[in-house]
Motif scaffolding. Structure first.
Motif, short mmCIF file in Angstrom:
data_model
loop_
_atom_site.label_atom_id
_atom_site.label_comp_id
_atom_site.label_asym_id
_atom_site.label_seq_id
_atom_site.Cartn_x
_atom_site.Cartn_y
_atom_site.Cartn_z
N SER A 110 -3.22 0.78 0.29
CA SER A 110 -3.09 2.17 -0.15
C SER A 110 -3.54 3.14 0.92
CB SER A 110 -3.89 2.39 -1.43
OG SER A 110 -3.82 3.74 -1.84
N SER A 111 -4.68 2.86 1.56
CA SER A 111 -5.19 3.73 2.62
C SER A 111 -4.17 3.89 3.74
CB SER A 111 -6.50 3.17 3.19
OG SER A 111 -7.48 3.08 2.20
N PHE A 112 -3.55 2.77 4.13
CA PHE A 112 -2.55 2.81 5.21
C PHE A 112 -1.31 3.58 4.79
CE2 PHE A 112 1.26 0.83 7.11
CZ PHE A 112 1.06 1.21 8.43
N LEU A 113 -0.77 3.27 3.60
CA LEU A 113 0.45 3.93 3.14
C LEU A 113 0.25 5.44 3.00
CD1 LEU A 113 1.69 1.42 0.40
CD2 LEU A 113 2.66 1.78 2.68
N VAL A 114 -0.86 5.85 2.38
CA VAL A 114 -1.13 7.28 2.20
C VAL A 114 -1.30 7.97 3.54
CG1 VAL A 114 -2.81 8.96 1.33
CG2 VAL A 114 -2.13 7.03 -0.10
N SER A 115 -2.00 7.34 4.46
CA SER A 115 -2.26 7.97 5.77
C SER A 115 -0.95 8.18 6.54
CB SER A 115 -3.22 7.12 6.59
OG SER A 115 -2.67 5.86 6.92
N VAL A 116 -0.06 7.20 6.52
CA VAL A 116 1.23 7.32 7.22
C VAL A 116 2.07 8.44 6.62
CG1 VAL A 116 3.42 6.18 7.70
CG2 VAL A 116 1.28 4.93 8.03
N MET A 117 2.16 8.45 5.28
CA MET A 117 2.96 9.47 4.62
C MET A 117 2.36 10.86 4.79
SD MET A 117 4.51 7.55 1.22
CE MET A 117 3.14 6.50 0.75
N ALA A 118 1.04 10.95 4.78
CA ALA A 118 0.37 12.24 4.99
C ALA A 118 0.61 12.75 6.41
CB ALA A 118 -1.13 12.11 4.72
N TYR A 119 0.55 11.84 7.37
CA TYR A 119 0.77 12.21 8.78
C TYR A 119 2.14 12.85 8.97
CZ TYR A 119 1.48 11.61 13.82
OH TYR A 119 1.76 11.83 15.15
N ARG A 332 -0.23 3.88 -4.88
CA ARG A 332 -0.97 3.11 -5.88
C ARG A 332 -0.08 2.06 -6.53
NH1 ARG A 332 -5.58 0.82 -7.71
NH2 ARG A 332 -5.47 0.49 -9.95
N TYR A 333 1.14 2.46 -6.86
CA TYR A 333 2.09 1.52 -7.47
C TYR A 333 2.37 0.35 -6.55
CZ TYR A 333 6.54 -0.36 -9.13
OH TYR A 333 7.54 -1.20 -9.55
N LEU A 334 2.60 0.64 -5.27
CA LEU A 334 2.92 -0.43 -4.31
C LEU A 334 1.74 -1.35 -4.06
CD1 LEU A 334 5.06 1.62 -1.75
CD2 LEU A 334 5.89 -0.02 -3.45
N CYS A 335 0.53 -0.76 -3.99
CA CYS A 335 -0.65 -1.60 -3.70
C CYS A 335 -1.08 -2.41 -4.92
CB CYS A 335 -1.80 -0.76 -3.16
SG CYS A 335 -2.75 0.14 -4.39
N VAL A 336 -0.54 -2.07 -6.09
CA VAL A 336 -0.74 -2.90 -7.28
C VAL A 336 0.39 -3.92 -7.40
CG1 VAL A 336 -0.68 -2.88 -9.82
CG2 VAL A 336 -2.08 -1.21 -8.59
N LEU A 337 1.62 -3.47 -7.16
CA LEU A 337 2.80 -4.31 -7.35
C LEU A 337 2.75 -5.58 -6.51
CD1 LEU A 337 5.70 -4.68 -8.51
CD2 LEU A 337 6.52 -3.42 -6.49
N PHE A 338 2.56 -5.45 -5.19
CA PHE A 338 2.63 -6.61 -4.31
C PHE A 338 1.53 -7.65 -4.58
CE2 PHE A 338 4.83 -3.40 -1.45
CZ PHE A 338 6.09 -3.89 -1.74
N PRO A 339 0.25 -7.23 -4.72
CA PRO A 339 -0.77 -8.24 -5.05
C PRO A 339 -0.53 -8.92 -6.40
CG PRO A 339 -1.81 -6.25 -4.20
CD PRO A 339 -0.37 -5.92 -4.42
#
Length: 410
Positions: A110-119, A332-339
């Motif tokens: 989640s931290s990685f995905l949010v940071s990339v999209m925010a950037y 959040r959805y993606l970091c729940v879905l894959f695990p």
């Protein structure tokens, strides 16, 4: 204004808003208090031109409250311990892998995905920010807030196994999230030229692992002390000492205080209730910490609502913030879905697990406090506003609708 007067004013407002909500509005307690505080703050902002003196005094009051210090250094340890007391270690063991994977790998994803999209979102709106600052934001907004989550779960009524997954993950990813945030903040402060992956990994392991080990030590110490006596007032005092001194000592040792208190709370809550507490002690201890939990939760949500008075509003950043609400939900959805998809090979999940874990991942005061701790040179005001918008949406919208989702999923 003296500290005592500030505390008295906060208690007064909390009591008034809690009464108004309970008497007439009838929203869930903490959400109702936050909504009333938020509405009052907006009203003060809008009517500031008509009654400038009153609006100014309100602004001064809120500005004097160091939200970061109040939550991270004072309230957080009490709230985490109160929540952890109700986690049964034997039941948690059955959900251990989902809790560990979601609270660690899920938080990193989640931290990685949010940071990339925010950037790229900041770039799109003509506000180019260094990626390391966006990563800092990803770290602070990714952990779900156990204080908000556990307060909401009390009234939802979902399967106990799923409730334990959500509560356990929120407790542990809180501690993990704080460690991730502090690690990134140290890298951002010292500069990328001094960064090394091994050094960052060592810092993370020392803080997180050390916090868990230290929490086990103070938890068992408290358990053996409590087991040796039968006096509920002294036993309550021992738990207070563990929370206040243990959290402070962990901080001095550069260990994760949140993780230490969570582990200590689970140990005392599980072993103490089974082997160390008399019935009288168990009754007094749990009621005492439930009362602490209710009062501090009410104060925390009041403060979150009042923070609107001192947050700098900028239209472009606010627009980015509204978009980031959906970005954070997607992450959040993606970091729940894959695990969950991977873990389902070995572990049985409830049919509505992904939806409930996603929508139940409520952000709260912890994210606001971490955003407020960012230095101004790292675009603090922008991140505080965006974080605040996400938290308000998360607590009010997700908090008020998760019960309906739970009923539809049954």
């Amino acid at each position: 204004m003296e500290t005592y007067q500030i505390i008295s004013t906060i208690i007064f407002l909390t009591a008034i808003f809690a009464y108004v909500n309970e008497r007439w509005i009838k929203l869930p307690g903490t959400i109702g208090i936050m909504t009333l505080a938020l509405f009052s703050s907006l009203l003060l902002v809008l009517t500031g031109q008509l009654v400038p003196a009153f609006a100014k005094e309100a602004h001064i009051l809120v500005a004097r409250i160091n939200f970061e210090q109040v939550l991270l250094k004072i309230m957080l340890s009490f709230l985490l311990f109160a929540g952890a007391l109700h986690i049964d270690a034997s039941k948690l063991k059955k959900e251990l892998w989902p809790v560990i994977v979601l609270s660690t790998i899920g938080t990193f994803i989640s931290s990685f995905l949010v940071s990339v999209m925010a950037y790229y979102l900041f770039q799109l709106f003509g506000l180019p920010l260094p990626y390391i600052y966006c990563l800092l934001f990803g770290g602070l907004i990714s952990p779900t807030d156990p204080i908000a989550v556990m307060g909401i779960l009390k009234r939802v009524g979902i399967q106990k196994s799923l409730e334990l997954k959500i509560a356990g993950e929120s407790l542990f990813n809180d501690g993990v999230g704080v460690v991730i945030f502090l690690t990134i903040l140290e890298i951002a402060t010292n500069g990328m030229d001094k960064f090394s992956a091994s050094g960052a990994a060592l810092l993370f392991v020392r803080e997180a692992g050390g916090g868990i080990v230290f929490g086990g030590f103070i938890g068992y110490l408290a358990f053996f002390l409590i087991k040796a006596i039968d006096n509920y007032s002294i036993e309550v005092l021992i738990t207070l000492t563990i929370v206040m001194c243990g959290y402070g000592l962990a901080d001095e040792l550069h260990l994760s205080g949140p993780l230490a208190i969570i582990i200590a709370g689970i140990i005392i809550g599980t072993k103490g209730k089974r082997e160390g507490f008399s019935d009288l002690t168990r009754d007094y201890l749990l009621k005492f910490w439930d009362m602490i939990d209710e009062i501090f939760n009410a104060i925390l949500f009041l403060l979150m609502g009042l923070e609107m008075l001192v947050i700098k509003i900028e239209s472009t950043v606010m627009l980015i913030g509204f978009i980031m609400i959906f970005v954070v939900l997607l992450a959040r959805y993606l970091c729940v879905l894959f695990p969950v998809l991977v873990l389902r090979i070995w572990i049985k999940f409830e049919k509505n697990a992904i939806a409930m874990l996603t929508w139940g991942g409520v952000r709260g005061g912890l994210s606001v406090a971490m955003a407020l701790s960012i230095p101004e040179s790292m675009h603090r005001s922008e991140f505080v506003l965006i974080t605040y918008l996400i938290v308000v949406f998360s607590v009010i919208v997700q908090g008020l609708t998760i019960g309906k989702l739970a009923k539809q999923s049954k």
